[in-house]
Design a protein around this motif. Structure first.
Motif, short mmCIF file in Angstrom:
data_model
loop_
_atom_site.label_atom_id
_atom_site.label_comp_id
_atom_site.label_asym_id
_atom_site.label_seq_id
_atom_site.Cartn_x
_atom_site.Cartn_y
_atom_site.Cartn_z
N ASP A 35 -21.94 -33.22 -53.86
CA ASP A 35 -21.64 -33.20 -52.48
C ASP A 35 -19.93 -32.76 -52.23
O ASP A 35 -19.18 -33.07 -53.00
N LYS A 94 -34.83 -37.88 -52.91
CA LYS A 94 -34.86 -36.67 -51.75
C LYS A 94 -35.22 -37.43 -50.73
O LYS A 94 -35.92 -38.68 -50.52
N GLN A 98 -38.91 -34.27 -45.99
CA GLN A 98 -37.90 -33.26 -45.88
C GLN A 98 -38.46 -32.36 -47.41
O GLN A 98 -38.44 -33.10 -48.38
N ASN A 99 -38.38 -31.12 -47.27
CA ASN A 99 -38.79 -30.30 -48.48
C ASN A 99 -37.48 -29.90 -49.17
O ASN A 99 -37.54 -28.92 -49.91
N ASP A 100 -36.54 -30.50 -48.85
CA ASP A 100 -35.23 -30.10 -49.56
C ASP A 100 -35.33 -30.56 -50.99
O ASP A 100 -36.00 -31.23 -51.34
N GLU A 101 -34.49 -30.07 -51.86
CA GLU A 101 -34.30 -30.13 -53.25
C GLU A 101 -33.72 -31.56 -53.18
O GLU A 101 -33.22 -32.18 -52.55
#
Length: 151
Positions: A35, A94, A98-101
């Motif tokens: 990050d 995660k 949400q379909n984020d990695e």
């Protein structure tokens, strides 16, 4: 009667998994990998959490929900996270729905210098010397096989 026993066994297994997950989390500093902001989490045994974001501390709470989910509440976030896996000093989570990695949290005591990529390579190559006698490592070896020590 058989169904009651099956339900009881499943409840005990779920309770054991929750305890193991909690023991992986508590009383350690976890840092978000990759990050742009430095964000650290410390999960306290009593359900409190201290989040340090770019040097500024925030108090909040956390709890384990059903289906491998973790809720974190602070003044800047109220997220439900889905637990993907834990491997000797690394947590993959995660944001729910949400379909984020997945994103990674690492324990800076175990993953030196925050070098998560080389640390994971070392584990996969069998070159990481494990820290003995921790619940996290016991769980890892139950899932992935016998202990291998390297250089």
């Amino acid at each position: 009667m058989t169904q009651i026993l099956k339900n009881l066994i499943n409840s005990v297994k779920k309770f054991k998994e929750d305890i193991e997950f909690k023991e992986v989390l508590v009383n350690k500093n976890w840092t978000i990998y990759g990050d742009s902001e430095l964000i650290e989490y410390e999960f306290l045994r009593n359900g409190d959490i201290v989040v340090v974001k770019n040097g500024q501390g925030f108090d909040g709470t956390w709890r384990i929900l059903s289906n491998n989910r973790l809720q974190i509440r602070t003044e800047f976030t109220n997220n439900v996270l889905v637990f993907n896996f834990s491997i000797m000093g690394i947590l993959a989570l995660k944001i729910s729905s949400q379909n984020d990695e997945p994103f990674l949290l690492y324990d800076p005591i175990i993953v030196k210098n925050g070098d998560v990529e080389n640390y994971l390579l070392g584990i996969s190559n069998g070159n990481i010397i494990p820290i003995k006698n921790t619940i996290e490592n016991d769980r890892f070896y139950r899932m992935f096989g016998p202990e291998q020590e390297g250089n």
